[in-house]
Design a protein around this motif. Sequence first.
Motif, mmCIF file in Angstrom:
data_model
loop_
_atom_site.group_PDB
_atom_site.id
_atom_site.type_symbol
_atom_site.label_atom_id
_atom_site.label_comp_id
_atom_site.label_asym_id
_atom_site.label_seq_id
_atom_site.Cartn_x
_atom_site.Cartn_y
_atom_site.Cartn_z
ATOM 1 N N UNK A 179 -5.121 -39.163 -2.381
ATOM 2 C CA UNK A 179 -4.768 -38.861 -3.781
ATOM 3 C C UNK A 179 -3.351 -38.324 -3.937
ATOM 4 N N UNK A 180 -2.806 -37.737 -2.877
ATOM 5 C CA UNK A 180 -1.424 -37.233 -2.960
ATOM 6 C C UNK A 180 -0.411 -38.361 -2.940
ATOM 7 N N UNK A 181 -0.880 -39.581 -2.689
ATOM 8 C CA UNK A 181 0.033 -40.713 -2.601
ATOM 9 C C UNK A 181 0.267 -41.426 -3.917
ATOM 10 N N UNK A 182 -0.415 -40.995 -4.987
ATOM 11 C CA UNK A 182 -0.228 -41.675 -6.268
ATOM 12 C C UNK A 182 -0.414 -40.691 -7.420
ATOM 13 N N UNK A 183 0.119 -41.074 -8.566
ATOM 14 C CA UNK A 183 0.014 -40.275 -9.785
ATOM 15 C C UNK A 183 -0.837 -41.018 -10.797
ATOM 16 N N UNK A 184 -1.633 -40.268 -11.557
ATOM 17 C CA UNK A 184 -2.542 -40.844 -12.550
ATOM 18 C C UNK A 184 -2.116 -40.379 -13.935
ATOM 19 N N UNK A 185 -1.938 -41.354 -14.842
ATOM 20 C CA UNK A 185 -1.637 -41.027 -16.235
ATOM 21 C C UNK A 185 -2.799 -41.528 -17.097
#
Length: 315
Positions: free
Chosen positions: A214-220
């Motif tokens: 989860x630290x490898x991507x950002x969620x909008x």
Amino acid sequence: MALIQISGPATEPLTLAEVKAHLRIDAGNQEPAPVAPVAALGAGPGGVDNGAHRYLVTFVTGAGETQAGAHSGAVSVVDKTVNGIVALTAIPLGGSAVTARKLYRTAANGTAYLLLATIANNSATTYNDSSPDSALGAGAPNANTTDDPLLSMLIYSARVAAETITRRALVTQTLELVLDRFPCWEMSIPRPALQSVTSITYVDTDGATQVLAPTGYLVDPSGEPGRLTPAFGLIWPVTRYQMNAVRVRYVAGYGDASAIPAGIKTWMLMRIATLWENRSEVSIDSRITLVELPADFVDGLLDPYRVEDFAWAVQ
């Protein structure tokens, strides 16, 4: 590319009660509660506790269970070591929608009817009771929930149609977006509203399935559709050049039924009413003029909620 439904909504946007009220349907569309069975002392010792017992039956359908039916006369067990079995006969049979029947009994000299057993068919008419009071279960229902199964099917169909037209998820559900590779940067997630991302998996260049941290991507989740990008300073991993190399599993939908906009619910009620009143594709009657509401009014109820991207069908 594909969009797969991993788990569907736990509930529908509309309840059976809301649909019945809209259609002006009364209790005539429910399975009626059954008549009383015949109860009498059986032969031999058994487990039914000493005292007076009464019995009743409910019908079970795919939609629910009837309220408690009429009860039998009292059967008194004086000494269960001699006559501790109660024989039930003439157990009522239900209509074609009935799949099972439940037997309820009072405890010795009691007044509450508690679950004794479930008969998993709609054919047996006899049952021998040898159960002690301690084995009895939940109380008999007071409400009839055996609504016409067609109503449940129409609610489901209307919800799927609304989701297809608006290109969004309504009640909370889990979906999986399947891609052949990661995009260059931003990844748009179909069927808003995006609530959360459960996992991102991919097949690496060696053919092994990896889970992206989860630290490898950002969620909008705020946009419609929601978006994913690599975290600051990172890029998407390189995948093996093959079909379905990337899978994004996520939770989408407005939430529970109370969060769904009234416009969508109104459209569903109108669609359900049309299907309920018209049971075939065409209606021929020379004495009746069919006046259809303008399509731009009916389907226009969904216009504020349409998502213009992603016409993918959920598999």
